[in-house]
Design a protein around this motif. Structure first.
Motif, PDB file in Angstrom:
ATOM      1  N   HIS A 212       0.867  -1.178   0.000  1.00  0.00           N
ATOM      2  CA  HIS A 212       0.000   0.000   0.000  1.00  0.00           C
ATOM      3  C   HIS A 212       0.901   1.224   0.000  1.00  0.00           C
ATOM      4  CE1 HIS A 212      -2.412   3.282   1.690  1.00  0.00           C
ATOM      5  NE2 HIS A 212      -3.382   2.715   1.017  1.00  0.00           N
ATOM      6  N   ALA A 213       0.542   2.203  -0.814  1.00  0.00           N
ATOM      7  CA  ALA A 213       1.362   3.405  -0.898  1.00  0.00           C
ATOM      8  C   ALA A 213       0.484   4.649  -0.946  1.00  0.00           C
ATOM      9  CB  ALA A 213       2.257   3.352  -2.129  1.00  0.00           C
ATOM     10  N   SER A 214       1.056   5.750  -0.501  1.00  0.00           N
ATOM     11  CA  SER A 214       0.398   7.044  -0.633  1.00  0.00           C
ATOM     12  C   SER A 214       1.458   8.074  -0.993  1.00  0.00           C
ATOM     13  CB  SER A 214      -0.316   7.443   0.661  1.00  0.00           C
ATOM     14  OG  SER A 214       0.624   7.662   1.695  1.00  0.00           O
ATOM     15  N   ALA A 215       1.008   9.100  -1.692  1.00  0.00           N
ATOM     16  CA  ALA A 215       1.880  10.221  -2.027  1.00  0.00           C
ATOM     17  C   ALA A 215       1.104  11.485  -1.724  1.00  0.00           C
ATOM     18  CB  ALA A 215       2.292  10.163  -3.486  1.00  0.00           C
ATOM     19  N   GLN A 216       1.802  12.461  -1.151  1.00  0.00           N
ATOM     20  CA  GLN A 216       1.146  13.689  -0.736  1.00  0.00           C
ATOM     21  C   GLN A 216       2.056  14.872  -1.037  1.00  0.00           C
ATOM     22  OE1 GLN A 216      -0.332  13.456   3.259  1.00  0.00           O
ATOM     23  NE2 GLN A 216      -1.545  15.315   3.059  1.00  0.00           N
ATOM     24  N   VAL A 217       1.424  15.979  -1.416  1.00  0.00           N
ATOM     25  CA  VAL A 217       2.153  17.192  -1.771  1.00  0.00           C
ATOM     26  C   VAL A 217       1.805  18.290  -0.770  1.00  0.00           C
ATOM     27  CG1 VAL A 217       2.512  18.935  -3.561  1.00  0.00           C
ATOM     28  CG2 VAL A 217       2.039  16.562  -4.211  1.00  0.00           C
ATOM     29  N   PHE A 218       2.846  18.951  -0.258  1.00  0.00           N
ATOM     30  CA  PHE A 218       2.682  20.049   0.692  1.00  0.00           C
ATOM     31  C   PHE A 218       3.319  21.309   0.115  1.00  0.00           C
ATOM     32  CE2 PHE A 218       2.876  16.117   3.088  1.00  0.00           C
ATOM     33  CZ  PHE A 218       1.815  16.226   3.969  1.00  0.00           C
ATOM     34  N   ALA A 219       2.653  22.440   0.279  1.00  0.00           N
ATOM     35  CA  ALA A 219       3.223  23.720  -0.133  1.00  0.00           C
ATOM     36  C   ALA A 219       4.358  24.084   0.814  1.00  0.00           C
ATOM     37  CB  ALA A 219       2.152  24.798  -0.125  1.00  0.00           C
ATOM     38  N   GLU A 220       5.457  24.558   0.242  1.00  0.00           N
ATOM     39  CA  GLU A 220       6.622  24.976   1.032  1.00  0.00           C
ATOM     40  C   GLU A 220       7.012  26.389   0.633  1.00  0.00           C
ATOM     41  OE1 GLU A 220       8.709  23.127   3.386  1.00  0.00           O
ATOM     42  OE2 GLU A 220       6.869  21.966   3.487  1.00  0.00           O
ATOM     43  N   GLY A 221       6.029  27.237   0.468  1.00  0.00           N
ATOM     44  CA  GLY A 221       6.281  28.603   0.016  1.00  0.00           C
ATOM     45  C   GLY A 221       6.027  28.713  -1.474  1.00  0.00           C
ATOM     46  N   GLU A 222       6.205  29.902  -1.980  1.00  0.00           N
ATOM     47  CA  GLU A 222       5.930  30.158  -3.393  1.00  0.00           C
ATOM     48  C   GLU A 222       6.935  29.420  -4.285  1.00  0.00           C
ATOM     49  OE1 GLU A 222       5.634  33.928  -6.413  1.00  0.00           O
ATOM     50  OE2 GLU A 222       5.238  34.247  -4.288  1.00  0.00           O
ATOM     51  N   GLY A 223       6.421  28.642  -5.216  1.00  0.00           N
ATOM     52  CA  GLY A 223       7.272  27.953  -6.178  1.00  0.00           C
ATOM     53  C   GLY A 223       8.024  26.759  -5.639  1.00  0.00           C
ATOM     54  N   ARG A 224       7.632  26.274  -4.483  1.00  0.00           N
ATOM     55  CA  ARG A 224       8.333  25.136  -3.874  1.00  0.00           C
ATOM     56  C   ARG A 224       7.325  24.243  -3.173  1.00  0.00           C
ATOM     57  NH1 ARG A 224      13.586  25.975  -0.258  1.00  0.00           N
ATOM     58  NH2 ARG A 224      14.508  25.828  -2.303  1.00  0.00           N
ATOM     59  N   SER A 225       7.570  22.944  -3.220  1.00  0.00           N
ATOM     60  CA  SER A 225       6.689  21.997  -2.531  1.00  0.00           C
ATOM     61  C   SER A 225       7.502  20.848  -1.959  1.00  0.00           C
ATOM     62  CB  SER A 225       5.611  21.482  -3.491  1.00  0.00           C
ATOM     63  OG  SER A 225       6.186  20.907  -4.633  1.00  0.00           O
ATOM     64  N   ARG A 226       6.848  20.121  -1.076  1.00  0.00           N
ATOM     65  CA  ARG A 226       7.450  18.932  -0.463  1.00  0.00           C
ATOM     66  C   ARG A 226       6.605  17.745  -0.886  1.00  0.00           C
ATOM     67  NH1 ARG A 226       6.513  17.016   4.941  1.00  0.00           N
ATOM     68  NH2 ARG A 226       5.438  18.995   5.233  1.00  0.00           N
ATOM     69  N   PHE A 227       7.259  16.709  -1.409  1.00  0.00           N
ATOM     70  CA  PHE A 227       6.606  15.496  -1.893  1.00  0.00           C
ATOM     71  C   PHE A 227       6.926  14.380  -0.909  1.00  0.00           C
ATOM     72  CE2 PHE A 227       5.685  11.873  -4.457  1.00  0.00           C
ATOM     73  CZ  PHE A 227       4.878  12.281  -5.517  1.00  0.00           C
ATOM     74  N   VAL A 228       5.899  13.751  -0.356  1.00  0.00           N
ATOM     75  CA  VAL A 228       6.082  12.666   0.601  1.00  0.00           C
ATOM     76  C   VAL A 228       5.432  11.405   0.025  1.00  0.00           C
ATOM     77  CG1 VAL A 228       5.583  11.835   2.936  1.00  0.00           C
ATOM     78  CG2 VAL A 228       6.095  14.262   2.561  1.00  0.00           C
ATOM     79  N   TRP A 229       6.223  10.335  -0.083  1.00  0.00           N
ATOM     80  CA  TRP A 229       5.780   9.065  -0.656  1.00  0.00           C
ATOM     81  C   TRP A 229       6.070   7.983   0.372  1.00  0.00           C
ATOM     82  CZ3 TRP A 229       8.621   6.801  -5.540  1.00  0.00           C
ATOM     83  CH2 TRP A 229       7.873   5.755  -6.082  1.00  0.00           C
ATOM     84  N   ILE A 230       5.035   7.282   0.797  1.00  0.00           N
ATOM     85  CA  ILE A 230       5.165   6.259   1.837  1.00  0.00           C
ATOM     86  C   ILE A 230       4.593   4.951   1.320  1.00  0.00           C
ATOM     87  CG2 ILE A 230       4.569   5.582   4.200  1.00  0.00           C
ATOM     88  CD1 ILE A 230       4.099   8.614   4.743  1.00  0.00           C
TER      89      ILE A 230
END
Length: 134
Positions: free
Chosen positions: A84-102
């Motif tokens: 089982h997997a999930s991927a999630q995107v978080f805003a890290e300010g303008e023009g930048r994001s954090r990608f988390v894949w578990i």
């Protein structure tokens, strides 16, 4: 159960990264080209993905959470008894994001195979997403 956690920063707006991630049937062109060589929707809520190393997997969509920019899927075939997997995107300010894949996988020994694939997949995603943001 083995849990594999990959997190990376993407020099691209979170909304654009999410748009690519949530396009479940275009993962091979919008998110990880090169790492994935093909993707076909099977009409039953799943996609059949082909990897550059020759592996083919059926990934059943578990859910898309628009508000939290999260997508979850499970592999329904293969040698692992659970994947089982999930991927999630978080805003890290303008023009930048954090990608988390578990990914959670059983038996634990499969982590030794899945982890390097996720590392390569993460590299492909980061490169693709940043290239398209430029």
């Amino acid at each position: 159960m083995a849990t594999i956690y990959k997190e990376f920063t993407v020099e691209a707006d979170a909304a654009r990264v999410w748009e690519a991630l949530r396009d479940f049937g275009a993962v091979h062109t919008r998110l990880a080209p090169g790492f994935l060589t093909g993707c076909k929707l099977d009409g039953q809520g799943a996609r059949i993905v082909s990897f550059a190393n020759g592996l083919v997997a059926r990934e059943l969509l578990v859910g898309i959470d628009e508000a939290n920019r999260r997508l979850a899927y499970t592999i329904t075939d293969g040698k692992a008894s659970h994947h089982h997997a999930s991927a999630q995107v978080f805003a890290e300010g303008e023009g930048r994001s954090r990608f988390v894949w578990i990914t959670d996988v059983l038996p634990d020994e499969f982590a030794a195979y899945v982890e390097p694939m996720m590392a390569k997949g993460g590299e492909a995603m980061k490169a693709t997403l940043e290239q398209r943001a430029a």
